[in-house]
Design a protein around this motif. Sequence first.
Motif, PDB file in Angstrom:
ATOM      1  N   GLU A 374       0.801  -1.218   0.000  1.00  0.00           N
ATOM      2  CA  GLU A 374       0.000   0.000   0.000  1.00  0.00           C
ATOM      3  C   GLU A 374       0.837   1.274   0.000  1.00  0.00           C
ATOM      4  O   GLU A 374       0.361   2.332  -0.402  1.00  0.00           O
ATOM      5  CB  GLU A 374      -0.974   0.016   1.187  1.00  0.00           C
ATOM      6  CG  GLU A 374      -0.317  -0.098   2.540  1.00  0.00           C
ATOM      7  CD  GLU A 374      -0.302  -1.526   3.064  1.00  0.00           C
ATOM      8  OE1 GLU A 374      -0.408  -1.715   4.288  1.00  0.00           O
ATOM      9  OE2 GLU A 374      -0.187  -2.458   2.232  1.00  0.00           O
ATOM     10  N   LEU A 429      -3.893   5.604   5.413  1.00  0.00           N
ATOM     11  CA  LEU A 429      -4.969   4.679   5.092  1.00  0.00           C
ATOM     12  C   LEU A 429      -5.167   3.659   6.217  1.00  0.00           C
ATOM     13  O   LEU A 429      -6.270   3.137   6.408  1.00  0.00           O
ATOM     14  CB  LEU A 429      -4.684   3.966   3.770  1.00  0.00           C
ATOM     15  CG  LEU A 429      -4.687   4.853   2.526  1.00  0.00           C
ATOM     16  CD1 LEU A 429      -4.279   4.053   1.299  1.00  0.00           C
ATOM     17  CD2 LEU A 429      -6.062   5.489   2.326  1.00  0.00           C
ATOM     18  N   SER A 534     -12.404  -0.471   6.094  1.00  0.00           N
ATOM     19  CA  SER A 534     -11.039   0.053   6.051  1.00  0.00           C
ATOM     20  C   SER A 534     -10.122  -1.036   6.570  1.00  0.00           C
ATOM     21  O   SER A 534     -10.571  -2.136   6.906  1.00  0.00           O
ATOM     22  CB  SER A 534     -10.914   1.319   6.907  1.00  0.00           C
ATOM     23  OG  SER A 534     -10.979   1.003   8.292  1.00  0.00           O
TER      24      SER A 534
END
Length: 546
Positions: A374, A429, A534
């Motif tokens: 990520e 994130l 998430s």
Amino acid sequence: MRFLTLWLLVVVVVLSIGLGAFPLLDPDEGRNAEVGREMALTNDYVMPRLDALPYLDKPIVYFAAEAAAMELLGPTELAARLPAFLFTLATAAFVAWFARRVWGPQEAMIAPIVTLATPLTIAFSRTVIFDSALAFFITVALGCFYLAIDGAPASSPAGPPPSRRRDAAWPAGGTPALHVVLGWAAIGFGVITKGPVAIALPLLVAVPYAIWRKRGGAIWSLKGLIVFVLVIAPWVWAISRAVPDFLHYVVVTETAQRLATKALKRTGPPWYFVPFLIFGALPWSVVLIASHRRTTNDQPRTFLLLWLLIPFVFFSLSQSKRPQYILPLMPAIALLVSRVWCDSARGRRWAGGVMMAFGAALVAAPSFVRLRPEYGEAARSSALVLGILALAGGALAMVPWRYVALAAITAPVIAMPIVVNPIVNAIALRRSTKAFVQQLRLGDGTEVIGIEAYTGSMSFYLRRPIVVVTPDGEEFTSNYIIRHYDRFAGSPTLKPPSWLASAFDGDKVFIVRAGDKVHRAQLEGRGLRLIATSARYVAYAPLRMR
């Protein structure tokens, strides 16, 4: 000197870029920003609150500064981070003033540049945390105490009479008494920023130095102590009326247990701070290691070395350790560097060499280091750009032009926040709930319930309190709330697990941890639908709400 003035302006402008360019990171930033948001919303500048619960883990100054910024700018990331940045600029300004008093105009320009271009300082100037404010007040206290000590009459006949002494540390137009008062005022503001540590650090440095200079009484003043009391008493009195056990909690739990025991689970080995001091102060730590300048006026250097050594030992022996604790040491490093930079070609070469080695390592690192998918791509590009800047800056630092070398070696450091911003956004994130909250699209009357799930950034971005169902309050990361769970359980925003069975009527959104299979199954069994996901949290709502 014009070049240094211009470069100092460049440093300030570059470091101000992107303060609000990435989401609040949990737990610290989200929690502290939410306390400031609630303070601005309620206009209660006495009682800090987190999710409408008393939050007494830290005093009032930084929260009040945040709230004031949010009153002007709204509840944004920029407003939350602005106080830390402004306190950092204030520290640099005081360092410049102090360097001019003890040495001269050249050091007064170099010292603030070095202060602002220190990696540890930069990191916490852009973080919603108290330590930049604390570092400012400790720096002011120590600087004022030094001027008071070396401007006071000696208590020993050794040395020239006071009337004939012209100590370079003593500015014309000032008095020792004034600096003592200012020093104690700074300690007072430090106390209501982060507690009694603001008393310990300045005195642990100033008292031994005053004794060594045979001026042991120079830092004690009735006026200073009165000012100290006047600074802290109004808020302590007001909060103690609202929370009678406040002083016991601050003195026993937040100070004594933090420093002397492992109760708060923040311990580390005795050498914990060594890498943070060396690498957090690069490249300036290398400059000092490589330089061996001696001066006839050695009192400021001795004081600055004590400023470095004593707090370092103090925190190394403490049972509570965090990198930001040694932030007040960075101004001392900057002042020492400002004294040797122009005369130490060896120090400049060593620093340039280390910077080039750092740059080469960054350029090569993406080929050897595996990172999370990520943020792997962002890390590779950032490492390449920063590595090239470090290589160029280190090479240019080898030139004989001292001011050009200073700018060259500073440039890669001040560029770090801009260059690594893509990495921080990628990390956000996982470490922030901003994107998660944006998925919810809640109505004004929708109640949000966190089942053993809460972060400060949730409330901050939702702009509303959350009902947290928890058996212990651990989700708040607040020692005060955890230790007083029994008192607060049953309040509008904190409920025991037994309450959950009655919570499924009406328009409600339920948030649980992504890995909490038990509560996810419970919500799905009641027919609730997954509406947001998430890396850390998921949200469920009744079908009728979508």
